[in-house]
Write a protein that holds these residues in place. Sequence first.
Motif, mmCIF file in Angstrom:
data_model
loop_
_atom_site.group_PDB
_atom_site.id
_atom_site.type_symbol
_atom_site.label_atom_id
_atom_site.label_comp_id
_atom_site.label_asym_id
_atom_site.label_seq_id
_atom_site.Cartn_x
_atom_site.Cartn_y
_atom_site.Cartn_z
ATOM 1 N N ILE A 47 26.673 53.790 -41.387
ATOM 2 C CA ILE A 47 25.869 54.528 -42.357
ATOM 3 C C ILE A 47 24.403 54.411 -41.962
ATOM 4 O O ILE A 47 23.907 53.307 -41.701
ATOM 5 N N TYR A 48 23.740 55.556 -41.903
ATOM 6 C CA TYR A 48 22.331 55.595 -41.504
ATOM 7 C C TYR A 48 21.489 56.196 -42.617
ATOM 8 O O TYR A 48 21.929 57.098 -43.326
ATOM 9 N N ASN A 49 20.288 55.672 -42.761
ATOM 10 C CA ASN A 49 19.278 56.243 -43.639
ATOM 11 C C ASN A 49 18.532 57.284 -42.832
ATOM 12 O O ASN A 49 17.967 56.957 -41.784
ATOM 13 N N VAL A 50 18.519 58.539 -43.289
ATOM 14 C CA VAL A 50 17.888 59.599 -42.515
ATOM 15 C C VAL A 50 16.781 60.238 -43.349
ATOM 16 O O VAL A 50 17.038 60.756 -44.428
ATOM 17 N N ARG A 51 15.573 60.153 -42.850
ATOM 18 C CA ARG A 51 14.445 60.835 -43.490
ATOM 19 C C ARG A 51 13.860 61.825 -42.506
ATOM 20 O O ARG A 51 13.729 61.525 -41.321
ATOM 21 N N LEU A 52 13.506 62.991 -43.006
ATOM 22 C CA LEU A 52 12.981 64.048 -42.163
ATOM 23 C C LEU A 52 11.772 63.547 -41.371
ATOM 24 O O LEU A 52 10.856 62.946 -41.929
ATOM 25 N N GLY A 53 11.794 63.758 -40.070
ATOM 26 C CA GLY A 53 10.664 63.389 -39.232
ATOM 27 C C GLY A 53 10.570 61.909 -38.919
ATOM 28 O O GLY A 53 9.639 61.469 -38.275
ATOM 29 N N GLU A 54 11.563 61.125 -39.384
ATOM 30 C CA GLU A 54 11.557 59.692 -39.080
ATOM 31 C C GLU A 54 12.808 59.345 -38.291
ATOM 32 O O GLU A 54 13.793 60.069 -38.302
ATOM 33 N N GLU A 55 12.756 58.205 -37.630
ATOM 34 C CA GLU A 55 13.916 57.747 -36.904
ATOM 35 C C GLU A 55 14.959 57.254 -37.899
ATOM 36 O O GLU A 55 14.625 56.637 -38.907
ATOM 37 N N ARG A 56 16.231 57.548 -37.620
ATOM 38 C CA ARG A 56 17.268 57.096 -38.552
ATOM 39 C C ARG A 56 17.453 55.588 -38.440
ATOM 40 O O ARG A 56 17.380 55.018 -37.351
ATOM 41 N N ILE A 57 17.677 54.967 -39.587
ATOM 42 C CA ILE A 57 17.785 53.508 -39.659
ATOM 43 C C ILE A 57 19.199 53.160 -40.094
ATOM 44 O O ILE A 57 19.711 53.721 -41.068
ATOM 45 N N ARG A 58 19.822 52.226 -39.378
ATOM 46 C CA ARG A 58 21.184 51.838 -39.755
ATOM 47 C C ARG A 58 21.160 51.036 -41.047
ATOM 48 O O ARG A 58 20.500 50.010 -41.144
ATOM 49 N N ALA A 59 21.901 51.512 -42.053
ATOM 50 C CA ALA A 59 21.974 50.838 -43.346
ATOM 51 C C ALA A 59 23.223 49.964 -43.441
ATOM 52 O O ALA A 59 23.248 48.995 -44.190
ATOM 53 N N PHE A 60 24.261 50.337 -42.678
ATOM 54 C CA PHE A 60 25.518 49.588 -42.734
ATOM 55 C C PHE A 60 26.349 49.890 -41.507
ATOM 56 O O PHE A 60 26.373 51.017 -41.023
ATOM 57 N N SER A 61 27.027 48.873 -41.015
ATOM 58 C CA SER A 61 28.015 49.070 -39.966
ATOM 59 C C SER A 61 29.083 48.009 -40.140
ATOM 60 O O SER A 61 28.782 46.818 -40.088
ATOM 61 N N GLY A 62 30.323 48.438 -40.394
ATOM 62 C CA GLY A 62 31.380 47.449 -40.560
ATOM 63 C C GLY A 62 32.572 48.006 -41.311
ATOM 64 O O GLY A 62 32.635 49.201 -41.620
ATOM 65 N N ASP B 196 34.669 60.423 -36.886
ATOM 66 C CA ASP B 196 33.652 60.682 -35.852
ATOM 67 C C ASP B 196 32.784 61.924 -36.117
ATOM 68 O O ASP B 196 32.049 62.357 -35.243
ATOM 69 N N LYS B 197 32.874 62.504 -37.318
ATOM 70 C CA LYS B 197 32.004 63.637 -37.667
ATOM 71 C C LYS B 197 31.048 63.198 -38.769
ATOM 72 O O LYS B 197 31.485 62.872 -39.875
ATOM 73 N N PRO B 198 29.748 63.173 -38.505
ATOM 74 C CA PRO B 198 28.785 62.724 -39.519
ATOM 75 C C PRO B 198 28.808 63.606 -40.761
ATOM 76 O O PRO B 198 28.905 64.824 -40.660
ATOM 77 N N LEU C 88 21.626 59.755 -46.760
ATOM 78 C CA LEU C 88 22.488 58.990 -45.864
ATOM 79 C C LEU C 88 23.270 59.912 -44.938
ATOM 80 O O LEU C 88 23.615 61.034 -45.293
ATOM 81 N N GLU C 89 23.535 59.395 -43.747
ATOM 82 C CA GLU C 89 24.473 60.017 -42.821
ATOM 83 C C GLU C 89 25.589 59.010 -42.612
ATOM 84 O O GLU C 89 25.322 57.870 -42.255
#
Length: 113
Positions: A62-77, A30-32, A38-39
């Motif tokens: 797993i989230y794709n994180v780019r500065l100034g953009e909304e994070r996008i989920r890359a994987f969950s499972g 539970d700690k990113p 990636l986060e």
Amino acid sequence: ENFAFAQAGAILQGLDKVTARISTIEATQDKPVKFGALEIIVRSCNKTPPEEPPESTAFLEIYNVRLGEERIRAFSGWMFASSPALSAMEHPVYDIWVVDCMNESNSTASNSP
């Protein structure tokens, strides 16, 4: 499937396909944690008891994180240490896979048989 008690987090490996470098990532539950862009958040990690064939499974977000953009989920499972291809993250730059679970008493993998 019979899993022992839940663990404190997961030990992952990450591949940067651009540099071909592999990093070991210790992720407390539970700690990113950051790996490149990636986060990664480990929600659960389970290990089979010692008398059974070794298997570690981890539920990852797993989230794709780019500065100034909304994070996008890359994987969950769930990812399985024994068969990384079974539930792999599709990503052009990074690969992530599960190595082991971390137990409560120490933050490193237990190497006992």
